[in-house]
Design a protein around this motif. Structure first.
Motif, PDB file in Angstrom:
ATOM      1  N   VAL A   1       0.684   3.738  -3.353  1.00  0.00           N
ATOM      2  CA  VAL A   1       0.030   5.044  -3.282  1.00  0.00           C
ATOM      3  C   VAL A   1       0.988   6.137  -3.771  1.00  0.00           C
ATOM      4  O   VAL A   1       0.569   7.122  -4.375  1.00  0.00           O
ATOM      5  N   HIS A   2       2.285   5.959  -3.510  1.00  0.00           N
ATOM      6  CA  HIS A   2       3.254   6.933  -4.023  1.00  0.00           C
ATOM      7  C   HIS A   2       3.170   7.052  -5.528  1.00  0.00           C
ATOM      8  O   HIS A   2       3.476   8.095  -6.097  1.00  0.00           O
TER       9      HIS A   2
ATOM     10  N   GLY B   1       0.814  -1.213   0.000  1.00  0.00           N
ATOM     11  CA  GLY B   1       0.000   0.000   0.000  1.00  0.00           C
ATOM     12  C   GLY B   1       0.842   1.254   0.000  1.00  0.00           C
ATOM     13  O   GLY B   1       0.611   2.177  -0.784  1.00  0.00           O
ATOM     14  N   VAL B   2       1.844   1.298   0.893  1.00  0.00           N
ATOM     15  CA  VAL B   2       2.697   2.488   0.989  1.00  0.00           C
ATOM     16  C   VAL B   2       3.339   2.794  -0.362  1.00  0.00           C
ATOM     17  O   VAL B   2       3.269   3.915  -0.874  1.00  0.00           O
ATOM     18  N   TYR B   3       3.957   1.762  -0.941  1.00  0.00           N
ATOM     19  CA  TYR B   3       4.653   1.987  -2.213  1.00  0.00           C
ATOM     20  C   TYR B   3       3.696   2.394  -3.324  1.00  0.00           C
ATOM     21  O   TYR B   3       3.950   3.331  -4.070  1.00  0.00           O
TER      22      TYR B   3
ATOM     23  N   ASN C   1       0.643   7.330  -7.268  1.00  0.00           N
ATOM     24  CA  ASN C   1      -0.358   8.344  -7.647  1.00  0.00           C
ATOM     25  C   ASN C   1       0.264   9.727  -7.787  1.00  0.00           C
ATOM     26  O   ASN C   1      -0.203  10.553  -8.568  1.00  0.00           O
TER      27      ASN C   1
END
Lengths: 458, 374
Positions: free
Chosen positions: A262-263, A258-260, A265
C-alpha cells in the motif's frame, strides 16, 4: 566415479561400481534390505567388523559424491491411461568429491527424474528400512500459502522450492549411515533407464504392511515399549504445533505484504501532487520514489521467508516418518503378543488333553462331553500334533522376541540420531529466521532514512 | 497521547492558549450529547480575566464557525470535524469517535487563535469566556444560520448557472485549479494512509498470535527451549513496536491529512463567496450602463462594492498565502513524523533480533567446542 572406487577396496562396504557388478561387501545392501524387511533387525548387527552406525558417518555416500538437483524442466508425456500430461523433470547431477579436491573438474554424471520416481524410491526405503526415520519429500502440493503465492504446481517459484527440497532429500538419504548404502538408491542416482522396473522387481510392494493391519495392531497391542508411545505422542505434538505455526506465519506474511504494497501507492500520488507544488515538489517526488522502493522490497523478503517455512515443513513431514517407525514397532509387538497368546493356549489345550481335565470352557470340551470321549489313540495323536506345534511355536516366539528387541534397538539408535539432527536443524532455522528479520529491519531503516531526508526538503 | 499542545510558529509571541479536553456525557429527557471542557489562558488586555473554563458542545462550535464565516466571507475559516461519519464501524458515542472529535475541535480553536484577524473576533471571545446561559442568550441575537445559508446558496447557484465570473483575476482561477488537483491528491493520500493503518492493525493482530505459538512449542522440545523462547520474545517486542507505529499514525498523520481533506470544501466555499461579491459588483455595473435614472445612487453603490471587492480579494490573497505556508509546514511535519516513527520501529525490532542472534551464536560456539571432544 568408478575410478575413484577401485582405489579404495579397504573402505567400508559401499558399492561404488555400476549395479551390474557384484557388490563388494558381504552384506550388500540389496540382500540386507530384504533380510531386514523380514527379520526387522538393523544392519548394525550384521556389519562386517561389527562397526556401530555412529562411526559410519565418515563413510556416508554424501562424503564421497556430491549430489545436486540442478535444473527443472517442463516435459510432456503420456500417463498410465495414455493421456497427454505435463510434468516437471528434475536433473540430478552427481560428481565424485575426490576428483574435485585433486584439482580435476570432471563433468558430473546426470540423469532426469520426476517427482513420482522420488516417491517410488521413498516408498521402497520405507518398506525396506522400517526401523529408520526415512527423510521426507517436499510437499506434493503447495500448502500454507498466503494469498500472493500461487498453489499451482507449475508455478516457477514452487518448482524452484521443490527442486531445493528434492536435493535436500537426496543429500539427507546420502548422509544417512545405513540407507546411503542401498543399491536401489544408488541406481536412482546413476541409472536412468530401467530403474523403475528394477525397483518393482524387488517386490517391495508385497512386503508393505496394510494400513488396516497397522491400525488393528495400534489398537490391540498390550505392551508396547513406553518410549515408542511417548514418541508417537511427541510426533503428534510436533505436527500440530508446526502446522499451527505455518498457518499463522502465512497470515502474518499476507498482512506484511499489504503494509508494504500500500505504501507503493504513495509513490504515484506524491508524483502527481508534486506537479502542482513549487517548493514542496522535489521533496515529494523523491520521497515517492523511496516509497516505491519500500513497496518493492517485500517481494524478496517474503521469498526468502518461504525457504524458512520449507525448513519447518520438512520437520512437519518428519513427524509422519516417526509415526511410521512407531507403527512398525506396534506391529512387531502385536505379532509377538499374538504368537505368545497362541502358544499359551496350545500349551493349555495340550495339558487338558493329557490330564483329561477341563480348566476352562471350550467348545471342544463341550462336544466331547456331548458326543462322548475320544479314543485314547485319537487323543495321543492330538497331543503329538500339539506338542510339535508347541515346539515350533516356542522357536518362533524366540526369534520373534529377538526380532522385536533388535528392532527396538536399531530403531531407537536411529531415533537418537534423528533427535540430534532435528535439534541442530531447528536451532539453525530459528537463527536463519532472526538473520532474515535483521536484514529486513536494516532495509527498512535505510529506506525510511532516505524518505525522511526527502520529506525534510519539502 | 502526550504531546498534543503543539505550539506553532513563534511561542514567545503567543498570548492565547486554548485546550479542549474532558469529554462528558449529558443525558436529558430529549437527547444525549457530549460537552467538552474549553480552557483558555491569556495575557490579553481585552479579556477581563487571565483564565477561563467553560463547557461547550458540538453545536456551539458550529455556531462559532458560521459567525466567523459571516463576518469574514473571504477568509479561510478552519474546518470542524464532521457531524457524524456513517461509514466505518465507529459508533456515535464510541471512545474512538469522541477522542478523534476532541482532537479536531482542539485544533479548530487553536487555528483561529493563531489567525491574525480571526483571533480578535468578538464572537470568538464570547465563545471562550461566556458561561452556558450567557452564550445561549448571545446566540439568539444577531443573524442566525439561515442568512448565512442563503448567501452560500446564492453563491453556489451563481457559480453553477452563470459559469465562471467574468474578469475573475487570474490569481483566483489559479487558486481554483490548484485546489481541484490538491483536493484530489489529498483525498487519495488520506485513503492510502487509512488503508496502511488498517493493514498495520491486521499485522499486529496476527503477530500477537504468532509469538505465543513458539512458547507453546517449548513444551515438547527440551533442547530448543532457549531458542524458541527467544524467538517468542522477539516477536512480542516487535508486536509492541508495531503498536507504537500505529499510534503514531492515528495521532499525527491521519488527523493532519483529514483536516486538509476538509479544507478542500472550505476553500471552494471561500472562492465562491469571493466570486459572488464580484458578481454583485458586476451586476450593478451592468445596471448602470443600462439605466438612465438613479445614476448617482448606483455610482455610489458601485463605489462601495468596488471597495468591498478589493478588500475581499486582498483578504483572500493574504489568507491564501498563509494557508499555503501552513499546509506546507503541516504536511512536512506530518510526513517527517511518519518517517521517524518507521525508523524508530525498525531500530527497535533490529535491536531485539540482534540481541537474540548474539545469545544464540554464543551458545552455538560453546556447543561446538564440546562436540570436538573425542
Amino acid at each position: 566415479m568408478s575410478a575413484c572406487a577401485e582405489g579404495e577396496p579397504s573402505r567400508a562396504p559401499i558399492p561404488m561400481e555400476r549395479p551390474e557388478a557384484e557388490p563388494l561387501s558381504a552384506s550388500g545392501s540389496c540382500q540386507a534390505g530384504e533380510a531386514e524387511a523380514e527379520a526387522g533387525s538393523g544392519p548394525a548387527a550384521e556389519e562386517p567388523g561389527g562397526r556401530a552406525a555412529g562411526t559410519m558417518m565418515e563413510d556416508c555416500l554424501s562424503k564421497k559424491i556430491e549430489i545436486t538437483v540442478s535444473e527443472a524442466e517442463k516435459r510432456t508425456g503420456r500417463n498410465a491411461m495414455n493421456m497427454q500430461e505435463i510434468y516437471t523433470a528434475y536433473l540430478i547431477e552427481t560428481r565424485a568429491v575426490e576428483s574435485q579436491t585433486e584439482g580435476q573438474c570432471s563433468p558430473p554424471d546426470s540423469l532426469w527424474r520426476r517427482y513420482s520416481e522420488f516417491e517410488l524410491l521413498r516408498n521402497y526405503l520405507l518398506v525396506n528400512y522400517p526401523h529408520i526415520v526415512v527423510p521426507p519429500l517436499p510437499e506434493k502440493r503447495a500448502e500454507f500459502v498466503w494469498h500472493k503465492l500461487s498453489a499451482d504446481n507449475m508455478d516457477p517459484d514452487f518448482v524452484e522450492r521443490r527442486r531445493i527440497g528434492l536435493e535436500n532429500f537426496l543429500i539427507r538419504v546420502a548422509s544417512h549411515p545405513i540407507i546411503c548404502q542401498d543399491k536401489i538408491f544408488y541406481s536412482f542416482l546413476t541409472q536412468e533407464g530401467g530403474w523403475k522396473e528394477m525397483v518393482n522387481e524387488t517386490g517391495f510392494q508385497l512386503k508393505a504392511e496394510s494400513r488396516l493391519k497397522a491400525l488393528n495392531a495400534t489398537f490391540r497391542v498390550k505392551n508396547p515399549d513406553k518410549r515408542f508411545t511417548e514418541l508417537k505422542h511427541y510426533s503428534d505434538e510436533l505436527q500440530s504445533v508446526i502446522s499451527h505455526l505455518l498457518r499463522v506465519r502465512a497470515r502474518v506474511a499476507d498482512r506484511l505484504y499489504g503494509v508494504y504494497k500500500v505504501h507503493g501507492n504513495y509513490g504515484r500520488v506524491f508524483s502527481e501532487w508534486s506537479a502542482i507544488e513549487k517548493e514542496m515538489g522535489d521533496g515529494l517526488q523523491s520521497a515517492g520514489h523511496h516509497m516505491d522502493v519500500y513497496a518493492a522490497s517485500i517481494d524478496d523478503i517474503l521469498e526468502e521467508e518461504e525457504h524458512y517455512a520449507d525448513q519447518l515443513k520438512e520437520y512437519l513431514f518428519y513427524a509422519e516418518a516417526l509415526r511410521a517407525v512407531c507403527r512398525k514397532h506396534e506391529l512387531i509387538q502385536y505379532d509377538l503378543e499374538m504368537a505368545a497368546q497362541d502358544l499359551a493356549s496350545k500349551k493349555q489345550q495340550c495339558e487338558e488333553l493329557a490330564t483329561g481335565t477341563l480348566r476352562t470352557f471350550s467348545l471342544k470340551g463341550m462336544t466331547s462331553k456331548l458326543f462322548g470321549q475320544e479314543s485314547p489313540e485319537q487323543r495321543e495323536g492330538k497331543i503329538k500334533v500339539l506338542e510339535e506345534q508347541i515346539h515350533d511355536g516356542e522357536e518362533q516366539l524366540k526369534s520373534k522376541n529377538v526380532e522385536g528387541r533388535e528392532f527396538v534397538k536399531s530403531a531407537w539408535a536411529d531415533i537418537e540420531r534423528f533427535k540430534e539432527q532435528k535439534n541442530h536443524d531447528l536451532k539453525e532455522a530459528l537463527i536463519n529466521y532472526a538473520v532474515m528479520q535483521i536484514s529486513m529491519c536494516k532495509k527498512g531503516i535505510q529506506v525510511w532514512t532516505n524518505a525522511k531526508e526527502c520529506f525534510s526538503k519539502m | 497521547m502526550i504531546n498534543q499542545y503543539k505550539f506553532e510558529d513563534e511561542p514567545e509571541l503567543k498570548d492565547l492558549f486554548i485546550t479542549v479536553d474532558d469529554p462528558e456525557s449529558h443525558i436529558t429527557a430529549i437527547e444525549t450529547f457530549i460537552t467538552y471542557r474549553v480552557v483558555t489562558k491569556t495575557s490579553r488586555g481585552e479579556f477581563d480575566s487571565s483564565e477561563y473554563e467553560v463547557r461547550r458542545r458540538y453545536q456551539d462550535f458550529v455556531w462559532l464557525k458560521s459567525r466567523l464565516e459571516e463576518a469574514h466571507p473571504t477568509l479561510i475559516i478552519p474546518p470542524l470535524p464532521e457531524k457524524f461519519i456513517m461509514k466505518g464501524m465507529v459508533e456515535r458515542f464510541s471512545d474512538e469517535f469522541i477522542e478523534t472529535r476532541r482532537k479536531a475541535l482542539h485544533k479548530f480553536l487553536n487555528r483561529i487563535a493563531e489567525h491574525p484577524t480571526l483571533t480578535f473576533n468578538e464572537d470568538f471571545k464570547i465563545f471562550l469566556t461566556a458561561q452556558a446561559w450567557e452564550l445561549s442568550s448571545h446566540k439568539k441575537q444577531g443573524p442566525g444560520l439561515f442568512s448565512r445559508m442563503g448567501q452560500t446558496v446564492r453563491a453556489v447557484a451563481s457559480s453553477v448557472i452563470g459559469g465562471g465570473v467574468k474578469d475573475r483575476p487570474d490569481m483566483f482561477t489559479d487558486i481554483n485549479d490548484y485546489m481541484e488537483t490538491f483536493n484530489q491528491k489529498i483525498n487519495l493520500i488520506d485513503k492510502i494512509s487509512q488503508r496502511i493503518y488498517k493493514e498495520e492493525r491486521g499485522y499486529y493482530c496476527e503477530m500477537k498470535e504468532y509469538g505465543p505459538i513458539h512458547t507453546l512449542w517449548c513444551a515438547s522440545e527440551e533442547d530448543l527451549v532457549d531458542s524458541l523462547k527467544g524467538v517468542a520474545s522477539c516477536i512480542d517486542k516487535c508486536c509492541k513496536a508495531t503498536e507504537n507505529r500505529m499510534a503514531g499514525l492515528s495521532e499525527n498523520l491521519l488527523p493532519a491529512l483529514h483536516e486538509y481533506v476538509l479544507y478542500g470544501e472550505i476553500l471552494t466555499g471561500v472562492l465562491k463567496r469571493r466570486d459572488q461579491i464580484q458578481a454583485d459588483l458586476d451586476s450593478k455595473v451592468d445596471a448602470l450602463s443600462n439605466k438612465k435614472t438613479e445614476k448617482d445612487l448606483l455610482t455610489e453603490e458601485i463605489g462601495n462594492l468596488e471597495d468591498k471587492v478589493e478588500c475581499a480579494n486582498n483578504a483572500l490573497k493574504a489568507d491564501w498565502d498563509r494557508w499555503k505556508q501552513n499546509m506546507q509546514h503541516d504536511m512536512k511535519t506530518a510526513f517527517l513524523n511518519v518517517a521517524e516513527n518507521n525508523i524508530h520501529y525498525y531500530e527497535q525490532c533490529l535491536a531485539t533480533w540482534e540481541s537474540f542472534l548474539t545469545s544464540q551464536t554464543v551458545d552455538l560456539h560453546l556447543g561446538e567446542d564440546s562436540e570436538d571432544k573425542p
